[in-house]
Design a protein around this motif. Structure first.
Motif: not given
Ligand code: MG
Ligand code: IPM
Length: 378
Positions: A108, A251, A255
């Motif tokens: 990411r 996670d 973000d």
């Molecule tokens: Mg997420």
């Protein structure tokens, strides 16, 4: 490109169909103008799949994804399916796809585009030039650990259980991905866990350290508790190059990192499995943003994150680095022209619909193509 590539496109829910339509035009453009040979078939996932087949990922789609060279996903979920049973929610389709394809390494990137520096809620001098890569473990930890469930105790009270669990091999394979990627970047890895309170975190730290000492001594490794990392991301994000962390912390931290860039609608991701003996690995590419049901069908969604996901697919699955660069440069050039969808709109810029943004990108790609042809013949 020498060989044909087969991909499965999963448009899913909410703004999914709108952004996927623009993504497929981009793939079509590369097939027609840049010598790629990418064949696209479609599959079902998420809420639309529940409506059609009663499950959030049907067997035919899963099989097609298994056989494909890569999967391109738009987004899943929406309020319509909020009340369906927990294990057949739209999100369960995505989790099943990750698990079945063993996509353990989730990449990411959080990159600040020069043209969008002012869109961040942080001061421009803190975020300008920011380029972080979070490598999130994606098929283990508390997301999948057993036992799990909600039980009723003898005294009538209820008890909810999830289990955070990691094995050596799960830690090593994702850490390896992080070290290898760091070598192509600024050569720094920060590993995050909660070794101060969790045994799984202590193991994580020990295994990452051992791997580093044995095979990656040339990469600078640091360790950080995940809560501190959350704080440091806001205080001084430029200190990070690659962050490697578990499924749940990844996670949350991803973000947060995405928000630093001020443009969630701009960020792609890749989820990769292990390479087989031919170097081929299962791979899923998707934007970081969700299905945004509130703006679905209004032509307001930003298609650039899924388009940048195609660039990641070119780079990581098809070894098409030049084409990936070209696509990323076209995205920067579109922003440079002051063209914006609603989510990244700022004063003095021109606001475009999803489709117009897609068209602007194709035009910019074409300009780039004719400019490079001119340069080559000059
Ligand atoms: Mg997420
Ligand atoms: C993500 C999402 C998913 C996750 C949801 C939709 C299951 O938040 O990809 O970050 O929690 O992994």
């Amino acid at each position: 490109m020498s060989s044909k590539k087969r991909i499965v496109a999963l448009q899913g829910d909410g703004i999914g169909p709108e952004i996927m339509a623009e993504a497929l035009k981009v793939i079509g453009w590369f097939n027609e103008n840049a010598g790629t040979d990418i064949e696209v078939s479609k599959g079902d996932i998420g809420g639309m799949c529940i409506d059609k087949h009663g499950v959030p990922l049907d067997d035919a789609t899963l099989e097609a994804c298994r056989k494909a060279d890569a999967v391109l996903l738009a987004a899943v979920g929406g309020p319509k399916w909020d009340k369906v049973d927990y294990n057949i929610r739209p999100e369960a389709g995505l989790l099943k796809l990750r698990k079945e394809l063993d996509l353990f390494a989730n990449l990411r990137p959080a990159k600040v585009f020069d043209a969008l520096v002012d869109a961040s809620t942080l001061k421009p001098e803190i975020v300008r030039g920011l380029d972080i890569l979070i490598v999130r473990e994606l098929t283990g930890g508390v997301y999948f650990g057993q036992p799990r469930g909600i039980e009723t105790l003898e005294n009538g009270e209820r008890r909810g259980v999830n289990t955070q669990v990691y094995t050596t091999s799960e830690i090593l394979r994702v850490a390896r991905v992080a070290f290898d990627l760091a070598k192509k970047r600024q050569n720094r890895v920060c590993s995050c866990e909660k070794a101060n309170v969790m045994e799984s975190g202590k193991l994580w730290r020990e295994e990452v350290t051992a791997l580093h000492d044995a095979e990656y001594k040339d990469v600078a490794l640091s360790h950080m508790y995940a809560d501190n990392c959350a704080m440091q991301l806001l205080r001084n994000p430029a200190q990070f190059d690659v962050i490697v962390t578990d499924n749940l912390f990844g996670d949350i931290l991803s973000d947060e990192a995405a928000m630093l860039t001020g443009s969630l609608g701009m960020l792609p991701s890749a989820s990769l499995g292990a390479a087989d003996e031919n170097g081929r690995r299962a791979a899923l590419y998707e934007p970081i943003h969700g299905s945004a049901p509130d703006i679905a069908g209004k032509g307001a969604a930003n298609p650039l994150a899924i388009i940048l996901s195609i660039a990641m697919m070119f780079r990581y699955s098809f070894d098409l680095g030049e084409e990936a660069d070209r696509l990323e440069q076209a995205v920067e050039a579109v922003l440079g022209k002051g063209l914006r969808t609603a989510d990244i709109m700022s004063k003095g810029c021109t606001r475009l619909s999803t489709e117009d943004m897609g068209r602007a990108l194709l035009d910019t790609l074409a300009e780039g193509a004719s400019a490079s042809k001119a340069a080559a013949s000059a």
